[in-house]
Design a protein around this motif. Structure first.
Motif, mmCIF file in Angstrom:
data_model
loop_
_atom_site.group_PDB
_atom_site.id
_atom_site.type_symbol
_atom_site.label_atom_id
_atom_site.label_comp_id
_atom_site.label_asym_id
_atom_site.label_seq_id
_atom_site.Cartn_x
_atom_site.Cartn_y
_atom_site.Cartn_z
ATOM 1 N N ALA A 114 0.834 -1.213 0.000
ATOM 2 C CA ALA A 114 0.000 0.000 0.000
ATOM 3 C C ALA A 114 0.864 1.257 0.000
ATOM 4 C CB ALA A 114 -0.912 -0.011 1.224
ATOM 5 N N ARG A 115 1.913 1.220 0.793
ATOM 6 C CA ARG A 115 2.808 2.375 0.901
ATOM 7 C C ARG A 115 3.542 2.627 -0.425
ATOM 8 N NH1 ARG A 115 7.062 2.732 5.869
ATOM 9 N NH2 ARG A 115 7.762 4.852 5.517
ATOM 10 N N LEU A 116 3.963 1.537 -1.068
ATOM 11 C CA LEU A 116 4.679 1.666 -2.346
ATOM 12 C C LEU A 116 3.748 2.188 -3.441
ATOM 13 C CD1 LEU A 116 6.850 -1.580 -2.228
ATOM 14 C CD2 LEU A 116 7.692 0.761 -2.160
ATOM 15 N N GLU A 117 2.473 1.729 -3.411
ATOM 16 C CA GLU A 117 1.505 2.216 -4.408
ATOM 17 C C GLU A 117 1.283 3.718 -4.240
ATOM 18 O OE1 GLU A 117 -1.797 -0.372 -3.818
ATOM 19 O OE2 GLU A 117 -1.105 -1.835 -5.303
ATOM 20 N N GLN A 118 1.208 4.144 -2.989
ATOM 21 C CA GLN A 118 1.030 5.567 -2.693
ATOM 22 C C GLN A 118 2.238 6.374 -3.194
ATOM 23 O OE1 GLN A 118 0.568 6.229 1.484
ATOM 24 N NE2 GLN A 118 -0.054 8.360 1.253
ATOM 25 N N ALA A 119 3.434 5.840 -2.957
ATOM 26 C CA ALA A 119 4.655 6.528 -3.398
ATOM 27 C C ALA A 119 4.702 6.602 -4.923
ATOM 28 C CB ALA A 119 5.881 5.792 -2.855
ATOM 29 N N SER A 120 4.305 5.487 -5.590
ATOM 30 C CA SER A 120 4.312 5.458 -7.054
ATOM 31 C C SER A 120 3.364 6.511 -7.613
ATOM 32 C CB SER A 120 3.897 4.072 -7.562
ATOM 33 O OG SER A 120 4.805 3.105 -7.114
ATOM 34 N N GLU A 121 2.209 6.661 -6.981
ATOM 35 C CA GLU A 121 1.222 7.636 -7.441
ATOM 36 C C GLU A 121 1.783 9.059 -7.325
ATOM 37 O OE1 GLU A 121 -1.461 6.746 -9.006
ATOM 38 O OE2 GLU A 121 -1.826 8.877 -9.364
ATOM 39 N N GLN A 122 2.462 9.326 -6.226
ATOM 40 C CA GLN A 122 3.064 10.656 -6.027
ATOM 41 C C GLN A 122 4.142 10.915 -7.076
ATOM 42 O OE1 GLN A 122 4.408 10.530 -1.970
ATOM 43 N NE2 GLN A 122 2.484 11.319 -1.146
ATOM 44 N N ILE A 123 4.897 9.892 -7.411
ATOM 45 C CA ILE A 123 5.968 10.057 -8.412
ATOM 46 C C ILE A 123 5.359 10.310 -9.793
ATOM 47 C CG2 ILE A 123 7.862 8.846 -9.593
ATOM 48 C CD1 ILE A 123 8.243 7.379 -6.813
ATOM 49 N N ARG A 124 4.250 9.587 -10.113
ATOM 50 C CA ARG A 124 3.593 9.777 -11.417
ATOM 51 C C ARG A 124 3.137 11.221 -11.596
ATOM 52 N NH1 ARG A 124 0.972 5.052 -10.214
ATOM 53 N NH2 ARG A 124 2.100 3.305 -11.113
ATOM 54 N N GLN A 125 2.690 11.840 -10.501
ATOM 55 C CA GLN A 125 2.162 13.203 -10.584
ATOM 56 C C GLN A 125 3.258 14.264 -10.507
ATOM 57 O OE1 GLN A 125 -0.688 13.272 -7.429
ATOM 58 N NE2 GLN A 125 -2.125 11.937 -8.482
ATOM 59 N N SER A 126 4.476 13.854 -10.188
ATOM 60 C CA SER A 126 5.548 14.832 -10.013
ATOM 61 C C SER A 126 6.157 15.231 -11.362
ATOM 62 C CB SER A 126 6.634 14.258 -9.106
ATOM 63 O OG SER A 126 7.240 13.174 -9.761
ATOM 64 N N GLN A 127 6.870 16.365 -11.338
ATOM 65 C CA GLN A 127 7.535 16.850 -12.548
ATOM 66 C C GLN A 127 8.998 16.393 -12.502
ATOM 67 O OE1 GLN A 127 6.002 18.765 -14.963
ATOM 68 N NE2 GLN A 127 4.076 18.576 -13.843
ATOM 69 N N MET A 128 9.344 15.488 -13.369
ATOM 70 C CA MET A 128 10.762 15.086 -13.466
ATOM 71 C C MET A 128 10.981 14.481 -14.850
ATOM 72 S SD MET A 128 11.134 11.668 -11.098
ATOM 73 C CE MET A 128 10.523 12.295 -9.562
ATOM 74 N N PRO A 129 12.244 14.426 -15.310
ATOM 75 C CA PRO A 129 12.517 13.877 -16.640
ATOM 76 C C PRO A 129 11.930 12.468 -16.784
ATOM 77 C CG PRO A 129 14.496 14.853 -15.719
ATOM 78 C CD PRO A 129 13.468 14.878 -14.635
ATOM 79 N N PRO A 130 11.331 12.152 -17.951
ATOM 80 C CA PRO A 130 10.632 10.864 -18.129
ATOM 81 C C PRO A 130 11.516 9.642 -17.832
ATOM 82 C CG PRO A 130 10.250 12.319 -20.005
ATOM 83 C CD PRO A 130 11.239 13.000 -19.145
#
Lengths: 85, 200
Positions: free
Chosen positions: B132-148
């Motif tokens: 659950a924690r990793l899924e939450q972290a992945s979601e935050q990363i998807r929404q963040s601005q960083m090089p693809p």
């Protein structure tokens, strides 16, 4: 990273550059000073300059010991490799 | 008086190497003490590595179960040099007071690599528990601005479940980092536990 850890890293770098001989006694004294400073910060008063100074001393005194350890380790490795050839 | 084990020449006090043949002082022995026992690095290193890996995993587990106990991270990963130091402490029991910094470094380096093996293995169930924690972290990363490219790499590393590539990358990273830091821990432990004058 707190100022104590930052000072340890900078002290280590300074020790690598400037100190040549390992001094176990200096390292033990630096450990004792850092322990006293840590207790002081925890129980009485937390002063950043003391954190920085004790960390710097610890890092600087550790650097020549770590370097000597690595040099001796690699020298032994080279010798073992040479003997096995 | 000490004698060189290689050529038998008498050594000056506290000499690091033989002036006659240049052999390392570590191989020189006192005539009164007789030949020094060869050190067995493996067992102390395995114990140090096990201590390193288990302690790190337990702290990671406690931190994930109770985030407030993430405060344990103030130990600044001290269990890594601590594992090397523990290995050096056990090695010192084989030949009390005669270890050199290089002996501590060797046992520390092996402890670090073995500690990486232990923490990688113990990290598998830990990772499964943190879905659950990793899924939450992945979601935050998807929404963040960083090089693809970087985003894809981080998403792969934080993806829930077990991925062999992620495990291997994590192991290699841990093995190098732990080996370096535990080598330092082993050398520094020798400075602390060696009661004989070790420096020239």
């Amino acid at each position: 990273v707190c100022i104590r850890c930052t000072s340890i890293y900078f002290g280590f770098l300074a020790g690598l550059i400037t100190l040549t001989q390992p001094r176990a006694r200096w390292f033990k004294i630096a450990v004792a000073i850092t322990a006293v400073e840590w207790l002081l910060a925890l129980l009485i008063v937390d002063i950043e300059i003391l954190r920085a100074l004790s960390g710097f001393l610890l890092g600087a005194s550790a650097a020549p010991i770590v370097r000597t350890g690595m040099e001796e380790m690699f020298a032994r490795g080279r010798k073992t490799a040479h003997e096995s050839m | 008086m000490s004698q060189c084990k290689e050529c038998g020449a008498t050594l000056p006090e506290n000499a690091r190497s033989c002036p006659q043949c240049g052999a390392d002082n570590a191989r020189a022995t006192s005539a009164a003490e007789g030949p020094q026992k060869e050190l067995d690095f493996l067992k102390p290193a395995l114990a140090g590595g096990a201590a390193l890996g288990v302690t790190g995993s337990v702290i990671a587990l406690i931190s994930s179960l109770a985030p407030i106990l993430g405060l344990l991270n103030i130990t600044c990963c001290l269990w890594v040099p601590g594992g090397g130091a523990f290995g050096a402490y056990l090695l010192n029991k084989q030949r009390p007071g005669t270890l050199k910094y290089g002996d501590g470094a060797i046992v520390g380096a092996i402890s670090g690599v073995f500690g990486a093996v232990v923490s990688t293995i113990l990290g598998i169930p830990l990772r499964l528990m943190q879905t659950a924690r990793l899924e939450q972290a992945s979601e935050q990363i998807r929404q963040s601005q960083m090089p693809p490219g970087m985003k894809d790499f981080i998403l792969q590393m934080t993806a829930p479940g077990i991925n062999i590539t992620v495990l291997l990358i994590g192991f290699c990273f841990a093995a190098v980092l732990y080996a370096i830091v535990a080598t330092a821990g082993g050398s520094l432990a020798v400075a602390v536990i060696n009661r004989k004058k070790i420096d020239n």
